[in-house]
Motif scaffolding. Sequence first.
Motif, PDB file in Angstrom:
ATOM      1  N   TYR A 141       0.837  -1.201   0.000  1.00 62.19           N
ATOM      2  CA  TYR A 141       0.000   0.000   0.000  1.00 62.19           C
ATOM      3  C   TYR A 141       0.874   1.254   0.000  1.00 62.19           C
ATOM      4  O   TYR A 141       0.596   2.208  -0.713  1.00 62.19           O
ATOM      5  CB  TYR A 141      -0.935  -0.020   1.218  1.00 62.19           C
ATOM      6  N   HIS A 142       1.928   1.253   0.790  1.00 69.49           N
ATOM      7  CA  HIS A 142       2.813   2.417   0.917  1.00 69.49           C
ATOM      8  C   HIS A 142       3.689   2.645  -0.316  1.00 69.49           C
ATOM      9  O   HIS A 142       4.125   3.764  -0.564  1.00 69.49           O
ATOM     10  CB  HIS A 142       3.750   2.246   2.118  1.00 69.49           C
ATOM     11  N   LYS A 143       3.941   1.583  -1.076  1.00 70.89           N
ATOM     12  CA  LYS A 143       4.942   1.607  -2.153  1.00 70.89           C
ATOM     13  C   LYS A 143       4.786   2.728  -3.184  1.00 70.89           C
ATOM     14  O   LYS A 143       5.765   3.341  -3.573  1.00 70.89           O
ATOM     15  CB  LYS A 143       4.937   0.271  -2.889  1.00 70.89           C
ATOM     16  N   GLY A 144       3.597   2.984  -3.648  1.00 73.37           N
ATOM     17  CA  GLY A 144       3.418   3.948  -4.722  1.00 73.37           C
ATOM     18  C   GLY A 144       3.372   5.397  -4.278  1.00 73.37           C
ATOM     19  O   GLY A 144       3.187   6.291  -5.093  1.00 73.37           O
ATOM     20  N   PHE A 145       3.548   5.658  -2.985  1.00 70.31           N
ATOM     21  CA  PHE A 145       3.424   7.018  -2.468  1.00 70.31           C
ATOM     22  C   PHE A 145       4.734   7.779  -2.560  1.00 70.31           C
ATOM     23  O   PHE A 145       5.813   7.197  -2.636  1.00 70.31           O
ATOM     24  CB  PHE A 145       2.983   7.003  -1.001  1.00 70.31           C
TER      25      PHE A 145
ATOM     26  N   GLY B 196      -7.655   3.318  11.021  1.00 73.23           N
ATOM     27  CA  GLY B 196      -7.006   3.053   9.741  1.00 73.23           C
ATOM     28  C   GLY B 196      -6.595   4.365   9.108  1.00 73.23           C
ATOM     29  O   GLY B 196      -6.914   5.437   9.621  1.00 73.23           O
ATOM     30  N   TYR B 197      -5.878   4.259   8.011  1.00 73.75           N
ATOM     31  CA  TYR B 197      -5.503   5.475   7.295  1.00 73.75           C
ATOM     32  C   TYR B 197      -5.605   5.229   5.803  1.00 73.75           C
ATOM     33  O   TYR B 197      -5.582   4.094   5.327  1.00 73.75           O
ATOM     34  CB  TYR B 197      -4.116   5.989   7.699  1.00 73.75           C
TER      35      TYR B 197
ATOM     36  N   HIS C 144     -10.995  -2.792   2.272  1.00 76.45           N
ATOM     37  CA  HIS C 144     -11.534  -1.795   1.341  1.00 76.45           C
ATOM     38  C   HIS C 144     -10.414  -0.941   0.748  1.00 76.45           C
ATOM     39  O   HIS C 144     -10.576   0.261   0.550  1.00 76.45           O
ATOM     40  CB  HIS C 144     -12.593  -0.926   2.001  1.00 76.45           C
ATOM     41  N   GLY C 145      -9.259  -1.577   0.534  1.00 73.56           N
ATOM     42  CA  GLY C 145      -8.143  -0.911  -0.130  1.00 73.56           C
ATOM     43  C   GLY C 145      -7.199  -0.117   0.751  1.00 73.56           C
ATOM     44  O   GLY C 145      -6.285   0.511   0.237  1.00 73.56           O
ATOM     45  N   HIS C 146      -7.416  -0.123   2.084  1.00 69.81           N
ATOM     46  CA  HIS C 146      -6.610   0.697   2.990  1.00 69.81           C
ATOM     47  C   HIS C 146      -6.214  -0.082   4.236  1.00 69.81           C
ATOM     48  O   HIS C 146      -6.945  -0.971   4.658  1.00 69.81           O
ATOM     49  CB  HIS C 146      -7.390   1.942   3.423  1.00 69.81           C
ATOM     50  N   PRO C 147      -5.093   0.275   4.882  1.00 72.05           N
ATOM     51  CA  PRO C 147      -4.719  -0.384   6.133  1.00 72.05           C
ATOM     52  C   PRO C 147      -5.709  -0.046   7.250  1.00 72.05           C
ATOM     53  O   PRO C 147      -6.015   1.126   7.483  1.00 72.05           O
ATOM     54  CB  PRO C 147      -3.338   0.207   6.464  1.00 72.05           C
ATOM     55  N   VAL C 148      -6.207  -1.089   7.909  1.00 74.42           N
ATOM     56  CA  VAL C 148      -7.175  -0.936   9.002  1.00 74.42           C
ATOM     57  C   VAL C 148      -6.799  -1.918  10.108  1.00 74.42           C
ATOM     58  O   VAL C 148      -6.424  -3.047   9.835  1.00 74.42           O
ATOM     59  CB  VAL C 148      -8.628  -1.199   8.527  1.00 74.42           C
TER      60      VAL C 148
END
Length: 131
Positions: free
Chosen positions: A10-14, A56-57, A42-46
């Motif tokens: 999730y963090h990789k593309g930021f 979550g963020y 739902h696509g985000h870390p929770v």
Amino acid sequence: MELSDGIDQYHKGFSSADQMICDTLRSAINAQLTGAEAKIWHGHPVWFLGGNPVVGYARLKDGIRLLFWSGQTFEEPGLTAAGKFKAANIQYVDAAQIILADIRRWLEKAERIQWDYKNIVKRRGVLMRLK
């Protein structure tokens, strides 16, 4: 327990600035919620306690949003109501904005104050307080 691969992905593309925000939030959450299950939901870390989402963020157009599902009940300055239920959030555009003492206090409240989001569909949109 954290599923690192999904959150790392999730963090990789930021941008590096957004990665720093996410890494700081993730570290603070993992340190405080040691019994929580973390996953991409739902696509985000929770992070979940007893199957119930608590924090979550997510990357939004203009920053990283930290969301507490029961956050309106915390009655904390710095958190803004989000959505039609009990959620509240704060948004960051720079890691320097993160005040770890606030995050720790909010996470402590997230453990103590919970609304039953896990069963909201079963209860047809009615939230009941768990703790």
